[in-house]
Every structure is written in structure tokens, then in C-alpha cells.
Design an enzyme around this catalytic site. Structure first.
Site, PDB file in Angstrom:
ATOM      1  N   ASP A   1       0.636 -49.906  12.649  1.00 42.27           N
ATOM      2  CA  ASP A   1       0.751 -49.228  11.358  1.00 42.27           C
ATOM      3  C   ASP A   1      -0.325 -49.484  10.299  1.00 42.27           C
ATOM      4  OD1 ASP A   1       3.000 -48.857  12.860  1.00 42.27           O
ATOM      5  OD2 ASP A   1       4.417 -49.183  11.250  1.00 42.27           O
TER       6      ASP A   1
ATOM      7  N   GLU B   1      11.503 -59.808  14.775  1.00 39.06           N
ATOM      8  CA  GLU B   1      10.468 -58.782  14.920  1.00 39.06           C
ATOM      9  C   GLU B   1       9.060 -59.378  14.825  1.00 39.06           C
ATOM     10  OE1 GLU B   1      10.480 -55.890  11.734  1.00 39.06           O
ATOM     11  OE2 GLU B   1       9.518 -54.360  12.959  1.00 39.06           O
TER      12      GLU B   1
HETATM   13  C1  6A9 Z   1      11.393 -45.835   9.656  1.00 43.59           C
HETATM   14  C2  6A9 Z   1      13.368 -46.485   8.324  1.00 43.59           C
HETATM   15  C3  6A9 Z   1      16.712 -47.912   8.547  1.00 43.59           C
HETATM   16  C4  6A9 Z   1       7.203 -50.521  13.603  1.00 43.59           C
HETATM   17  O1  6A9 Z   1       9.567 -51.206  16.911  1.00 43.59           O
HETATM   18  C5  6A9 Z   1       9.491 -49.895  16.506  1.00 43.59           C
HETATM   19  C6  6A9 Z   1       8.268 -49.675  15.630  1.00 43.59           C
HETATM   20  C7  6A9 Z   1       6.995 -49.996  16.413  1.00 43.59           C
HETATM   21  O2  6A9 Z   1       6.804 -49.023  17.398  1.00 43.59           O
HETATM   22  C8  6A9 Z   1       5.773 -50.029  15.547  1.00 43.59           C
HETATM   23  O3  6A9 Z   1       4.689 -50.472  16.297  1.00 43.59           O
HETATM   24  N1  6A9 Z   1       8.379 -50.505  14.421  1.00 43.59           N
HETATM   25  C9  6A9 Z   1       5.986 -50.961  14.367  1.00 43.59           C
HETATM   26  O4  6A9 Z   1       4.842 -50.969  13.558  1.00 43.59           O
HETATM   27  C10 6A9 Z   1       9.569 -50.151  13.616  1.00 43.59           C
HETATM   28  C11 6A9 Z   1       9.458 -48.768  13.034  1.00 43.59           C
HETATM   29  C12 6A9 Z   1      10.631 -48.320  12.295  1.00 43.59           C
HETATM   30  C13 6A9 Z   1      10.375 -46.990  11.608  1.00 43.59           C
HETATM   31  C14 6A9 Z   1      11.626 -46.470  10.983  1.00 43.59           C
HETATM   32  C15 6A9 Z   1      12.660 -45.401   9.060  1.00 43.59           C
HETATM   33  C16 6A9 Z   1      14.826 -46.402   8.434  1.00 43.59           C
HETATM   34  O5  6A9 Z   1      15.370 -47.643   8.873  1.00 43.59           O
END
Ligand code: 6A9
Length: 762
Positions: free
Chosen positions: A499, A732
């Protein structure tokens, strides 16, 4: 007129491609479903619930609450929520098919949720859930368990009520045939009640339960009041018509300790010997549980390596939560392309997938999945083949797979609408190649499977290789960065998965991204291997030559080696002289509103140059093992890894060099640093794996790689284990200064790769 018609038709073709499936046989044949995995704990977002792998399923779930809440607030637990503040919860063992055992530590009592399955008949067979409660510091606590069943589709459900007690639910539905859910009366019941009501959606079940709670007096003790369900309730629509009753909830209010069992029996299972209950449940559970222990040691050999019991249990929990978090979702993504003004629906489809985090991200994420399957494929190849097949079946005719899968209403309620829509120009790293490669190398993928996935992988590769190209031959660029924003210190690259990791400060078509180039090099190598395995000779030749071209270290260095930073790097329109400031919108006016904006502080502004950020992105030629073992650049990469002022921390490799100007900087007024310093386990896993590779490949830096391998592996395992003991969770990310877990938790997606670091089976 004719021209206009043709134009319209042409335009329509462009439109329709977005939601047209790839014209190739599906990997997953729905009529050949493995019925041993038909039922499962596939409602990843719940603390405990079982459903089937059919688009419209019987949905069962558990809720609970203490009658005497420590803080006086009624708090019904249902979906996994960080705000519930549970001390700990998660699967201690889960085999992905027959059995699971979870521990939940609430404020002043403890729950164990277990299930055991027995296959028989034509509809996935029987299962029993056992929920055990234990006291923890408050001997007077009384706990209500609510177990419900509702069907998403057309089903016939008939409660069996005796003396105002719900004893069973009989039903019939196309996917289950006839079935019965038994609620045998447990000992230690203080009060029993039930609800039979109408639920408009599965995700409104808790609201309906809350609306139908009443105060009830105990017969035995008139002074004691309890919260209990209201029984039969009739609801009507606006025109006064009675709404069908489709939700049945059993509420047992119990003294601690207790054991409650719920038994599902399939009507087509006619050869059943005895009911799966009491000691026959216990026996079967114990059998599966020791089978789990045996298989775990056979696969990961942790005891043999000298790990202690606590460490083995930690690793078992890591695997079990990844496997136990596997969900089944059905619905369509909201998607958009440049030819659309408004988002539209992708086709309806099923997704069987592991999830990154049960409370926060209980849904499918494309690049997370490749990491998940690296672990799962070492536990159960069939599950991995099934999951990868589901993902590859989501590919459209353009060769695109949407990155985040928010399928079905329940999943959509969790996500703000801005985040739901997926754009067909946006990629996400093709990590699925990692487990496929690992399975191909082990020889566990049959030809038939490879033949099915090959055309899909080809379309996917081709999509990357056409839509994500850079301006110069052999260079690649993540699309979808926002070139117009003035709010972000460094405009995000969500597509890369990393990100807010810093890239060129001013997004442009001149950019080239070193991580994407390495993903493509790696993917082309796998494509060549598969093409060869399935006898596609000309494809094999073509992919092999692409692989050689993209792996050519001289070319890689030419486009990505920055001698200024002495590191691999992205390239683009960039300046490091940026900062966020508060701009007064109406200067001179007292109390004028302010806005946080990014400004360039240097006179000369951005120019085409290397970005020179040292961190996860600059490591990719090493991480994906494109870097030649004899290259002096490897020595430099290893030096940066080990440098405490750059990437080395006692808790693993930090995402961005401590010396980078953007290290730990906010990206906007509100966006906290994410991939700007914290330790992430997926990339650390790749690093440990790469170190093991360079340590065992002849070359001048073998010894250095071996030494770093030992230290890095040790640091990661030690910290994650001690954080698990301290906090009860796998996280995480981990803080590079304190080692403490950060972000969402439990996060047992790629962070569970710690198991493979322990086992050293890469
Ligand atoms: C947005 C919010 C209640 C961010 O693990 C999943 C992803 C990865 O693929 C990515 O590399 N995470 C990492 O930078 C989490 C992304 C969550 C986005 C959700 C909406 C609502 O939440």
C-alpha cells in the site's frame, strides 16, 4: 445509422468483456464436489458457525452472553470483533475437514467450541458441535448460549417444541435433503428459551435476537431475573402479511462449568450406528485430535527439531487458524472499467478461500492467498487445489482477477462502499504461482489439474504482460496510482500489496517497479515448467525465453540498480523533498478552515530518477531469487539486511529503512504508516526462504547468507512466539522497536507462515 450500430456493438463488446468469464473449462466442477468438505466452519467472520459449500446454505451460528456482565452492559458475542476485547480466541487444532477445537477466553469465563464430522449418505453427513464453559474467577457467573439455524434459500424448516422447549429442528432443502438438528437438554440448565422469527438476511440475525429479548423470572427463585428469548413471534410486512418464520434460536442459560451439544443428522445417512453425542463424540474427537498431532509432526517435524510443547502448540494454533479460517462465499464483486460511468456486477460465483483475519478481513484477498497456500498445501494438497481452482475460475475474458473479493451481502456490510469496487486495470501480485510452483516441484500436482489451470494461468500472465507494462522493453509498472491527489505524502500503490510503501513521488507513465518485474520473471519460469509438464512445447519455449530475458541480471541492473543508493530501486518522476503541511484555506480570515496538503519543498521539483528507497521493494530480486548467487549486488543486499540503521531489527526485517525520509511517516493527516517500518511476516518469510536458497547454492556469499538466515529465523520465531504468549494472538504486523504485535488480530493469514520458518520446509 449502420456505422452508429456497429459503433454501439463495438462499445458493447468492450463493456461486456469486464463481466464475461474466460472461455475455458472451469477448474472446479461443481458436480464433483468432495463431500467430505461440504460442511465446515466456513463462516470465517463468526466466533463459531457451520455452513455448507453451497450458494444458499443452512447457516448455523453461536452467540453468547453472560447474564451478569462484568460492566453491566449486555454484550452479545457473535461476529469476531476486536472491540469485544476477548483475551484470546482461536482454533487450537483444526484439520480443515473433520474436526476442530477452539478456545475462547472471555472476561470471566472460558468457552471451548468443538466440532466433529462423520461422512455418510449423499449430503455431507452428520456433525456435532460441543460448547463447553468453564469458570474463570467468578463462580456465580451464569452464561447464555444461543445456537441458531436459518436458511438463506428455499428450505422447509419445522421446529419440534415440547412443553415450550425447542428440542429439534427438522428440515428439508435441495442441497441437504432431509435433516434434523437436535438440541438435547444439557445438565445445569438454569433456564431455557427459544426464538422462532423472521430474519430478512443472515447478517440481521443478531438484531432480531436483540429485539426479542425479554426479562424472565425464574420459577425456582422469583427474585432472579434473566434475559431470555421471546418464543414464537409473528412479524408482518407493510401490507399486513405475515412474514415466514425462517430463524430458530435455542437459548440455554447455564451454570458453569457446562457441556452443551448440538447434533446435526443428515436424512440420507441411513447406516448410522449411534448418535454422535456424549462419549461417542468424545471418542471420535480424541481420535481426530491425535491424528492431527501425528500428522502435524509428520509434516512439520517440530518436536524432532527440538521445539518444546508450548512452541509446538503455538505452531499448531497458527496452522489451525489459517485452516479454520477458511471460508466459503457466494455472490458477485462490484467492478468497473474505463468504459463505465458506474460500477456494475461481476457474475455470481463461489469462492472457497482462506482469509487474512477473521475479525477484520473475513474475505478473499488475491495476493494473500498465494501465501496462505504455501502453508496449506503442506498440510492438505486437496484443499489447496480446491482453493486455487476457485480463484482461477474468477478470471474474466480479459485475463483479470479482481483483487479483493467481497462476495455476498454479509461480506459487503463489512466494507465501506468506496472500497467495494474493483477496477479491471488494477493488479495484485501473482503470488498464486508460489504454492503452484512449490507443489509442481514436489510432484504432487497431477497432469489433469495442471491441464485445467494452464489456460487460465496463461490468460492471467498475458493480462499482466500487456496491461502492466512500463515504457521500456522488459520494464513493468503497477497501474492505478493516483497522479492527481495532493493529500498523500506519497500516493499509494494498493495494487502492489505494499500500500503506502514509498514509490516515485509523482506517479507517471515513466515509472518502473522492480517488484513487479521480479514477479513477472518468477511467473514466466513457472509457466515454462507447467507448459513442459503438460506437453505444450511451443509455449514452454516461449515462457522459458521470457524467463531468461526477465532474469538477465545485466538487464535488471541496467533498469533497476541505483549506484547512488547502492541498491535495487524503482524509477520514476521523483523527489524526496516533500512534506505535508496545513494550508489555511482563507488566509487572513480568523478561524478559516485548514486542509492538509502535500507540498514539494525543493525549487527544482521532481525529475526522472531512481527512488532510492531501501526496503521490501528493493529486496525483490533477492526475495524471488532472481539475483545471481555470484553477483556482488547480493553482497550489498545482504549488508543492508543486516544493517540496524536500515532493515535489521531484533524482531525481523523492517519494511522500510530506518534511514529513509518516509520511515514511519503518516501518509495523510489520518493515514498512519503501514508498510513504512513495521515488520511484516509474508516478506520476512520470503527473505528467510531466499536466505536458505543462497546459503545452499554455491557462491561467494553462501556463508554470509547462512549466518543471516540463522539469526533472522531465530529473531522472527522468538518474537512471534513470545508475543503470542503475552497477548494471546498472532498479529498483522510487529513493531520494529518493541516487537509488539500491531494492527488487526488475530491475523492468521500470512503471519501463520511462521510455521514454515519453524519447520524449514520452504
Ligand atoms: C478496507 C476497511 C472494516 C492490507 O491482508 C489483506 C490486505 C493485504 O492484501 C494488503 O497487502 N491488507 C495490506 O496492505 C488489509 C486490507 C484491508 C482493506 C479493507 C476496508 C473496512 O474494514
Amino acid at each position: 445509422l449502420c456505422l452508429l450500430g456497429a459503433y454501439k456493438l463495438w462499445n458493447y463488446r468492450l463493456y461486456a468483456r469486464l463481466y464475461t468469464p474466460l472461455n475455458a473449462p472451469l477448474v472446479i466442477n461443481k458436480t464433483e464436489m468432495d463431500m467430505s468438505r461440504f460442511w465446515g466452519t466456513y463462516r470465517s467472520n463468526l466466533y463459531f458457525g457451520l455452513r455448507t459449500r453451497s450458494p444458499k446454505s443452512l447457516m448455523t451460528g453461536l452467540m453468547w452472553f453472560p447474564q451478569f456482565a462484568p460492566d453491566g452492559q449486555l454484550a452479545i458475542r457473535h461476529t469476531c470483533e476486536q472491540s469485544d476485547g476477548l483475551h484470546k480466541y482461536g482454533w487450537l487444532k483444526h484439520d480443515g475437514t473433520n474436526f476442530g477445537s477452539q478456545e475462547i477466553v472471555d472476561k470471566d469465563f472460558l468457552l471451548n467450541t468443538e466440532f466433529v464430522k462423520r461422512v455418510g449418505g449423499q449430503h455431507g453427513g452428520d456433525w456435532t458441535a460441543r460448547i463447553s464453559g468453564k469458570e474463570m474467577g467468578n463462580p456465580n457467573q451464569v452464561v447464555s448460549l444461543l445456537f441458531y439455524a436459518t436458511h438463506e434459500g428455499k428450505a422447509h424448516l419445522q421446529p419440534v417444541i415440547q412443553k415450550n422447549i425447542l428440542t429439534a429442528l427438522r428440515g428439508n432443502s435441495p442441497e441437504l435433503g432431509s435433516f434434523t438438528l437436535h438440541f438435547p437438554r444439557p445438565p445445569k440448565v438454569v433456564f431455557s428459551s427459544f426464538l422462532a422469527a423472521h430474519a430478512p438476511h443472515v447478517h440481521s440475525v443478531k438484531d432480531i435476537v436483540m429485539q426479542n429479548m425479554r426479562m424472565a423470572k425464574l420459577k425456582s427463585n422469583k427474585n432472579m431475573q434473566l434475559l431470555a428469548l421471546a418464543g414464537h413471534v409473528t412479524q408482518r410486512d407493510e401490507d399486513g402479511n405475515e412474514l415466514p418464520v425462517n430463524l430458530f434460536v435455542q437459548q440455554w442459560t447455564l451454570q458453569l462449568p457446562f457441556d452443551v451439544e448440538i447434533v446435526f443428522e443428515s436424512g440420507s445417512f441411513v447406516t448410522r450406528a449411534e448418535r454422535l453425542l456424549g462419549s461417542s463424540f468424545t471418542n471420535l474427537r480424541d481420535k481426530y485430535s491425535s491424528e492431527f498431532d501425528r500428522k502435524f509432526e509428520e509434516r512439520f517435524t517440530l518436536k524432532a527439531k527440538g521445539f518444546g510443547n508450548d512452541e509446538v502448540q503455538f505452531a499448531q494454533a497458527g496452522l489451525s487458524n489459517m485452516v479454520g479460517g477458511i471460508g466459503y462465499f457466494y455472490g458477485s464483486s462490484r467492478v468497473i472499467s474505463r468504459y463505465f460511468k458506474e460500477p456494475t456486477d461481476y457474475w455470481n460465483s463461489a469462492l472457497y478461500t482462506a482469509v487474512p483475519s477473521r475479525p477484520f478481513f473475513p474475505r478473499g484477498f488475491l495476493w494473500d492467498e498465494g501465501f496462505h497456500q504455501l502453508l496449506i498445501s503442506q498440510w492438505d494438497t486437496n484443499i489447496s487445489k480446491d482453493i486455487i481452482g476457485h480463484w482461477l475460475d474468477l478470471i474474466n475474458i480479459e485475463g483479470w482477477i479482481p483483487r479483493e473479493q467481497i462476495l455476498g451481502d454479509e461480506a459487503r456490510t463489512k466494507v465501506p462502499s468506496d472500497f467495494v469496487v474493483q477496477h479491471n486495470e488494477n493488479a495484485n501480485p501473482p503470488t498464486l504461482i508460489l504454492p503452484i510452483k512449490s507443489m509442481v516441484d514436489k510432484g504432487v500436482l497431477d497432469k489433469e489439474y495442471l491441464r485445467k489451470i494452464f489456460p487460465r494461468l496463461k490468460a492471467w500472465f498475458n493480462w499482466f504482460n500487456t496491461t502492466q507494462l512500463g515504457n521500456l522493453p522488459s520494464t513493468y509498472r503497477w497501474h492505478g496510482r493516483d497522479a492527481k491527489t495532493d493529500k498523500e505524502l506519497n500516493p499509494k500503490t494498493l495494487t502492489s500489496g505494499l500500500d503506502d510503501y514509498p514509490r516515485a513521488s509523482h506517479p507517471s507513465e515513466d515509472e518502473r517497479h522492480v517488484d513487479l518485474r521480479c514477479w513477472m520473471a518468477s511467473a514466466s519460469g513457472l509457466m515454462a515448467d507447467i507448459a513442459q509438464a503438460v506437453g505444450e512445447k511451443s509455449d514452454a519455449l516461449l515462457y522459458r525465453s521470457t524467463n531468461h530475458y526477465l532474469s538477465d541480471n545485466a538487464l535488471l541492473d541496467k533498469y533497476h540498480w541505483s549506484s547512488k543508493a547502492d541498491s535495487y530501486s524503482d524509477y520514476g518522476n521523483h523527489t524526496k523533498f516533500v512534506k505535508l503541511i496545513q494550508r489555511v484555506l482563507q488566509p487572513g480570515q480568523p478561524g478559516s478552515p485548514k486542509k492538509t496538503v502535500r507540498i514539494v519543498t525543493a525549487k527544482q521539483g521532481p525529475s526522472l530518477r531512481y527512488v532510492n528507497a531501501v526496503g521490501y521493494v528493493s529486496l525483490f530480486p533477492f526475495l524471488l531469487q532472481i539475483l545471481d548467487p555470484a553477483s556482488p549486488k547480493l553482497e550489498k543486499v545482504l549488508k543492508d539486511l543486516k544493517d540496524p540503521e536500515k532493515l535489521w531489527s531484533k524482531f525481523g526485517l523492517r519494511s522500510l529503512s530506518k534511514s529513509d525520509p518516509i520511515y514511519k511517516k503518516y501518509n495523510t493527516e489520518h493515514d498512519a504508516p503501514y508498510w513504512r517500518g513495521a515488520v511484516w511476516i509474508n516478506i520476512n518469510f520470503l527473505a528467510v526462504r531466499a536466505l536458505s536458497h543462497y546459503a545452499s547454492t554455491p557462491g561467494p556469499y553462501q556463508g554470509t547468507a547462512q549466518a543471516i538466515y540463522t539469526d533472522l529465523r531465530h529473531n522472527l520465531i522468538t518474537n512471534m512466539f513470545s508475543e503470542y504468549q503475552r497477548s494471546g494472538f498472532i498479529w498483522e504486523q510487529y513493531d520494529d522497536r518493541t516487537g509488539h504485535g500491531k494492527g488487526s488480530h488475530p491475523f492468521t493469514g500470512w503471519s501463520s507462515l511462521v510455521v514454515l520458518m519453524m519447520s524449514e520446509h520452504f
